[in-house]
Design a protein around this motif. Structure first.
Motif, PDB file in Angstrom:
ATOM      1  N   ILE A  66       2.152   1.879  -3.515  1.00 29.90           N
ATOM      2  CA  ILE A  66       1.092   2.460  -4.341  1.00 29.90           C
ATOM      3  C   ILE A  66       0.899   3.934  -3.988  1.00 29.90           C
ATOM      4  CG2 ILE A  66      -1.392   2.412  -4.837  1.00 29.90           C
ATOM      5  CD1 ILE A  66      -1.274  -0.626  -4.448  1.00 29.90           C
ATOM      6  N   PHE A  67       0.915   4.235  -2.689  1.00 31.62           N
ATOM      7  CA  PHE A  67       0.724   5.617  -2.238  1.00 31.62           C
ATOM      8  C   PHE A  67       1.837   6.518  -2.757  1.00 31.62           C
ATOM      9  CE2 PHE A  67       1.207   9.171   0.668  1.00 31.62           C
ATOM     10  CZ  PHE A  67      -0.101   9.600   0.828  1.00 31.62           C
ATOM     11  N   ASP A  68       3.069   6.028  -2.764  1.00 31.46           N
ATOM     12  CA  ASP A  68       4.194   6.823  -3.258  1.00 31.46           C
ATOM     13  C   ASP A  68       3.984   7.251  -4.714  1.00 31.46           C
ATOM     14  OD1 ASP A  68       5.479   6.657  -0.852  1.00 31.46           O
ATOM     15  OD2 ASP A  68       6.788   4.998  -1.428  1.00 31.46           O
ATOM     16  N   GLN A  69       3.249   6.445  -5.465  1.00 31.31           N
ATOM     17  CA  GLN A  69       3.000   6.736  -6.881  1.00 31.31           C
ATOM     18  C   GLN A  69       1.723   7.525  -7.106  1.00 31.31           C
ATOM     19  OE1 GLN A  69       3.013   2.861  -8.704  1.00 31.31           O
ATOM     20  NE2 GLN A  69       5.185   2.506  -8.324  1.00 31.31           N
ATOM     21  N   THR A  70       0.667   7.180  -6.357  1.00 31.60           N
ATOM     22  CA  THR A  70      -0.660   7.756  -6.620  1.00 31.60           C
ATOM     23  C   THR A  70      -1.133   8.744  -5.566  1.00 31.60           C
ATOM     24  OG1 THR A  70      -1.854   6.012  -5.431  1.00 31.60           O
ATOM     25  CG2 THR A  70      -1.296   5.586  -7.757  1.00 31.60           C
ATOM     26  N   LYS A  71      -0.517   8.723  -4.380  1.00 33.76           N
ATOM     27  CA  LYS A  71      -0.918   9.538  -3.227  1.00 33.76           C
ATOM     28  C   LYS A  71      -2.312   9.169  -2.733  1.00 33.76           C
ATOM     29  CE  LYS A  71       2.977  11.490  -3.944  1.00 33.76           C
ATOM     30  NZ  LYS A  71       4.144  10.912  -3.245  1.00 33.76           N
ATOM     31  N   ASN A  72      -2.732   7.949  -2.987  1.00 32.38           N
ATOM     32  CA  ASN A  72      -4.047   7.481  -2.551  1.00 32.38           C
ATOM     33  C   ASN A  72      -3.937   6.142  -1.829  1.00 32.38           C
ATOM     34  OD1 ASN A  72      -5.857   9.554  -3.532  1.00 32.38           O
ATOM     35  ND2 ASN A  72      -5.343   8.856  -5.586  1.00 32.38           N
ATOM     36  N   ILE A  73      -4.887   5.895  -0.922  1.00 32.31           N
ATOM     37  CA  ILE A  73      -4.970   4.627  -0.188  1.00 32.31           C
ATOM     38  C   ILE A  73      -6.405   4.121  -0.280  1.00 32.31           C
ATOM     39  CG2 ILE A  73      -5.141   3.740   2.178  1.00 32.31           C
ATOM     40  CD1 ILE A  73      -2.368   3.591   1.298  1.00 32.31           C
ATOM     41  N   HIS A  95       2.554  -0.961  11.211  1.00 33.16           N
ATOM     42  CA  HIS A  95       2.171   0.261  10.508  1.00 33.16           C
ATOM     43  C   HIS A  95       3.254   0.645   9.515  1.00 33.16           C
ATOM     44  CE1 HIS A  95       4.703   1.980  13.785  1.00 33.16           C
ATOM     45  NE2 HIS A  95       5.154   2.697  12.774  1.00 33.16           N
ATOM     46  N   VAL A  96       2.894   1.530   8.606  1.00 30.81           N
ATOM     47  CA  VAL A  96       3.859   2.173   7.717  1.00 30.81           C
ATOM     48  C   VAL A  96       3.529   3.655   7.683  1.00 30.81           C
ATOM     49  CG1 VAL A  96       4.383   0.189   6.244  1.00 30.81           C
ATOM     50  CG2 VAL A  96       2.431   1.658   5.675  1.00 30.81           C
ATOM     51  N   PHE A  97       4.550   4.476   7.488  1.00 30.61           N
ATOM     52  CA  PHE A  97       4.346   5.911   7.356  1.00 30.61           C
ATOM     53  C   PHE A  97       4.261   6.275   5.879  1.00 30.61           C
ATOM     54  CE2 PHE A  97       6.439   5.605  11.510  1.00 30.61           C
ATOM     55  CZ  PHE A  97       5.515   6.294  12.282  1.00 30.61           C
ATOM     56  N   LEU A  98       3.379   7.222   5.573  1.00 26.98           N
ATOM     57  CA  LEU A  98       3.161   7.673   4.198  1.00 26.98           C
ATOM     58  C   LEU A  98       3.447   9.166   4.130  1.00 26.98           C
ATOM     59  CD1 LEU A  98      -0.293   5.888   3.740  1.00 26.98           C
ATOM     60  CD2 LEU A  98       1.960   4.963   3.179  1.00 26.98           C
ATOM     61  N   MET A  99       4.041   9.608   3.032  1.00 26.10           N
ATOM     62  CA  MET A  99       4.436  11.011   2.906  1.00 26.10           C
ATOM     63  C   MET A  99       4.202  11.494   1.483  1.00 26.10           C
ATOM     64  SD  MET A  99       7.979  12.665   4.364  1.00 26.10           S
ATOM     65  CE  MET A  99       9.047  11.693   3.303  1.00 26.10           C
ATOM     66  N   LYS A 100       3.429  12.577   1.339  1.00 26.83           N
ATOM     67  CA  LYS A 100       3.132  13.125   0.009  1.00 26.83           C
ATOM     68  C   LYS A 100       4.309  13.903  -0.555  1.00 26.83           C
ATOM     69  CE  LYS A 100      -1.883  13.488   0.533  1.00 26.83           C
ATOM     70  NZ  LYS A 100      -3.042  14.414   0.558  1.00 26.83           N
ATOM     71  N   ARG A 101       4.985  14.609   0.298  1.00 20.81           N
ATOM     72  CA  ARG A 101       6.178  15.367  -0.103  1.00 20.81           C
ATOM     73  C   ARG A 101       7.200  15.229   0.995  1.00 20.81           C
ATOM     74  NH1 ARG A 101       6.230  19.018   3.563  1.00 20.81           N
ATOM     75  NH2 ARG A 101       4.400  20.203   4.200  1.00 20.81           N
ATOM     76  N   ASN A 102       8.434  15.594   0.702  1.00 21.21           N
ATOM     77  CA  ASN A 102       9.476  15.560   1.712  1.00 21.21           C
ATOM     78  C   ASN A 102       9.226  16.643   2.765  1.00 21.21           C
ATOM     79  OD1 ASN A 102      11.059  13.411   0.647  1.00 21.21           O
ATOM     80  ND2 ASN A 102      11.812  14.790  -0.940  1.00 21.21           N
ATOM     81  N   PRO A 103       9.764  16.486   3.968  1.00 21.10           N
ATOM     82  CA  PRO A 103       9.511  17.456   5.041  1.00 21.10           C
ATOM     83  C   PRO A 103      10.039  18.854   4.728  1.00 21.10           C
ATOM     84  CG  PRO A 103      10.383  15.399   5.927  1.00 21.10           C
ATOM     85  CD  PRO A 103      10.550  15.332   4.439  1.00 21.10           C
ATOM     86  N   ALA A 118       0.837  -1.208   0.000  1.00 21.78           N
ATOM     87  CA  ALA A 118       0.000   0.000   0.000  1.00 21.78           C
ATOM     88  C   ALA A 118       0.868   1.253   0.000  1.00 21.78           C
ATOM     89  CB  ALA A 118      -0.928  -0.006   1.209  1.00 21.78           C
ATOM     90  N   LYS A 119       1.988   1.184   0.723  1.00 21.01           N
ATOM     91  CA  LYS A 119       2.916   2.322   0.759  1.00 21.01           C
ATOM     92  C   LYS A 119       3.509   2.578  -0.624  1.00 21.01           C
ATOM     93  CE  LYS A 119       7.282   3.771   2.948  1.00 21.01           C
ATOM     94  NZ  LYS A 119       6.880   5.083   3.455  1.00 21.01           N
ATOM     95  N   ILE A 127       2.301  13.950   6.259  1.00 20.43           N
ATOM     96  CA  ILE A 127       2.801  12.697   6.827  1.00 20.43           C
ATOM     97  C   ILE A 127       1.674  11.990   7.564  1.00 20.43           C
ATOM     98  CG2 ILE A 127       4.454  11.659   8.421  1.00 20.43           C
ATOM     99  CD1 ILE A 127       6.345  13.944   7.866  1.00 20.43           C
ATOM    100  N   THR A 128       1.314  10.828   7.080  1.00 18.24           N
ATOM    101  CA  THR A 128       0.233  10.053   7.671  1.00 18.24           C
ATOM    102  C   THR A 128       0.732   8.644   7.983  1.00 18.24           C
ATOM    103  OG1 THR A 128      -0.557   9.450   5.456  1.00 18.24           O
ATOM    104  CG2 THR A 128      -1.582  11.365   6.518  1.00 18.24           C
ATOM    105  N   MET A 129      -0.142   7.844   8.575  1.00 17.56           N
ATOM    106  CA  MET A 129       0.240   6.494   8.970  1.00 17.56           C
ATOM    107  C   MET A 129      -0.893   5.527   8.652  1.00 17.56           C
ATOM    108  SD  MET A 129       1.490   5.166  12.740  1.00 17.56           S
ATOM    109  CE  MET A 129      -0.075   5.480  13.557  1.00 17.56           C
ATOM    110  N   LEU A 130      -0.536   4.427   8.018  1.00 17.42           N
ATOM    111  CA  LEU A 130      -1.472   3.328   7.784  1.00 17.42           C
ATOM    112  C   LEU A 130      -1.180   2.305   8.875  1.00 17.42           C
ATOM    113  CD1 LEU A 130      -3.607   1.867   6.055  1.00 17.42           C
ATOM    114  CD2 LEU A 130      -1.726   0.962   4.673  1.00 17.42           C
ATOM    115  N   ALA A 131      -2.099   2.157   9.817  1.00 12.52           N
ATOM    116  CA  ALA A 131      -1.846   1.330  10.991  1.00 12.52           C
ATOM    117  C   ALA A 131      -2.940   0.299  11.174  1.00 12.52           C
ATOM    118  CB  ALA A 131      -1.748   2.202  12.242  1.00 12.52           C
ATOM    119  N   GLY A 132      -2.541  -0.865  11.661  1.00  9.66           N
ATOM    120  CA  GLY A 132      -3.530  -1.921  11.873  1.00  9.66           C
ATOM    121  C   GLY A 132      -3.158  -2.850  13.002  1.00  9.66           C
ATOM    122  N   ALA A 133      -4.178  -3.558  13.511  1.00 10.74           N
ATOM    123  CA  ALA A 133      -3.997  -4.614  14.509  1.00 10.74           C
ATOM    124  C   ALA A 133      -4.772  -5.825  14.035  1.00 10.74           C
ATOM    125  CB  ALA A 133      -4.497  -4.157  15.876  1.00 10.74           C
TER     126      ALA A 133
END
Length: 439
Positions: free
Chosen positions: A145-152, A205-213, A142-143, A188-194
């Motif tokens: 895919i997000f790096d390419q599309t910015k969508n989850i 979890h994984v961290f997702l980032m649309k642009r660099n800080p 998912a990370k 900066i967001t987080m995709l987290a699960g249990a």
């Protein structure tokens, strides 16, 4: 949790520990002890993710950690980012109680198959381990895919997990810092699960980032913003955005070309043909170019210093340059300095610093700088008065005045070397941004 005390002792001493504290329950919570301060975790941070199904769990975590700090009185505590929610809650508790201890985070450690290390992994059967492996792999997919599309698509991930008979306790896409549901404005967001594997509950979890800080450094004239920003950008291999140089370059151009900037029509016509760029020289110096004129040295004169604040207060000028600055910052990965960077240009910067110093200190620095550049002996009192006037003008202008953003961290630089200030800001940055994103 499976207890592996002997293994923990061996690992600790092998890593260089001098002593190990392994208290029994009575040492932490002695019987008939009325002085124990039971803690409440931040309601906002604990009511989501793991807190939904584990009522009171984080209150217990905060109470135990608070008690541990009372007993040991450490200078620093090292906590893994695997339990990111817990890390945020403990950080908030430390700030709320004004506890003098540094919270140091360690990036999530993973096994060769990609699953995060946990003592609970020892409880898994082979097929259960495979489910955990699939869960972690799905998060990383998912990370990608997000790096390419910015969508989850949570629905698609959930379907794939359920197809593998994986019992999901939760799967959420949240802001990485306040754990609220993610929106399109968040960087900066987080995709987290249990999930449950057999009787074992596991998180990842994984961290997702649309642009660099982005690091935004605001402050008054002469506070050291430019020097500090350049060094931080160099250390992080970020772009250095010298917004003050952009205003100075434009001021120089308007004077050089004899543009009547009080005539809004003439000014707007001029701005439409302006190009300001920065050119790196040998990786250590940055030249300022305006319409093919190298003005790096010319914009640092007293003449420019005395008028730049007035020109910067013009609405058309600020709108033009703010737009240009935001274009440069679209991909992030930059350190920007100025007087309205955190409050106006990049209000969503990951780190905002308000760097300041006393008038005397700033005048002393500026005097030394100008004399080193060959401008002769500079009158200290005159320079001090000019800086005071500049502060007044910057703070009281109608458009984008110099203000400290509510979320900015103030650093008073008197008595500190440039390198000490740089290291302090870098330390703050490295603790704010998850290690996974800057390894």
């Amino acid at each position: 949790y499976p207890k592996t005390i002997s293994k923990d002792i061996d690992l600790a001493f092998a890593a260089g520990a001098d002593a190990i504290f392994i208290p029994c329950e009575d040492e932490i919570f002695p019987k008939n002890e009325n002085k124990i301060e039971y803690q409440k975790a931040s309601e906002d941070l604990s009511k989501t993710l793991c807190g939904i199904s584990r009522k009171g769990h984080f209150d217990g975590v905060c109470t135990v950690v608070y008690r541990l700090i009372e007993i040991v009185q450490p200078k620093a505590i090292f906590l893994g980012e695997k339990d990111w929610q817990q890390l945020l809650i403990i950080k908030e508790m430390v700030v709320r109680h004004k506890i003098k201890v540094a919270i140091k985070s360690i990036d999530t450690q993973r096994d060769i198959d990609g699953v995060p290390f946990s003592s609970r992994n020892n409880l898994l059967l082979k097929d259960e381990r495979e489910k955990l492996k699939f869960f972690s792999a799905e998060l990383f997919h998912a990370k990608q895919i997000f790096d390419q599309t910015k969508n989850i698509s949570l629905k698609k991930i959930i379907k794939r997990l359920k197809d593998k008979d994986i019992l999901i306790e939760y799967l959420e896409h949240v802001n990485a810092f306040n754990l609220k549901r993610s929106t399109s404005k968040m960087n900066i967001t987080m995709l987290a699960g249990a999930i449950k594997c057999g009787n074992t509950r596991l998180i990842d979890h994984v961290f997702l980032m649309k642009r660099n800080p982005i690091i935004a450094i605001d402050g008054p004239a002469g506070s050291g913003k430019s020097t500090v920003s350049k060094l931080i950008a160099k250390k992080l291999k970020f772009i250095f955005l010298d917004t003050g140089a952009m205003y100075r370059a434009l001021s120089w151009y308007l004077i050089e070309k004899k543009i009547n900037y009080e005539n809004r029509k003439e000014l707007s016509s001029c701005l439409s043909n302006i190009s300001i760029t920065f050119k790196s020289v040998d990786g250590s110096k940055q030249n300022v170019i305006i319409n093919n004129h190298n003005v790096t040295e010319k914009i640092r004169t007293q003449e420019i210093s005395s008028i730049v604040s007035s020109i910067a207060s013009i609405k058309e000028v600020r709108e033009f340059l703010v737009t240009e600055q935001r274009k440069i910052g679209e991909t992030g990965g930059l350190v920007a300095e100025g007087r309205d960077i955190g409050s106006k240009v990049f209000p969503n910067a990951e780190l905002k610093i308000f760097l300041t110093a006393t008038i005397n200190e700033r005048a002393r620095r500026r005097k030394n700088e100008l004399e080193a550049m060959g401008y002769g002996t500079i009158n200290f009192e005159k320079l001090k008065n000019e800086i005071e006037q500049r502060d007044f003008d910057d703070s009281n202008r109608e458009i984008s005045p110099l203000v400290k953003s509510k979320t900015a961290i103030e650093i008073i630089s008197d008595g500190y070397s440039i390198n000490e200030i740089v290291e302090k800001i870098l330390e703050i940055y490295l603790e704010i941004i998850p290690k996974e994103l800057h390894l």
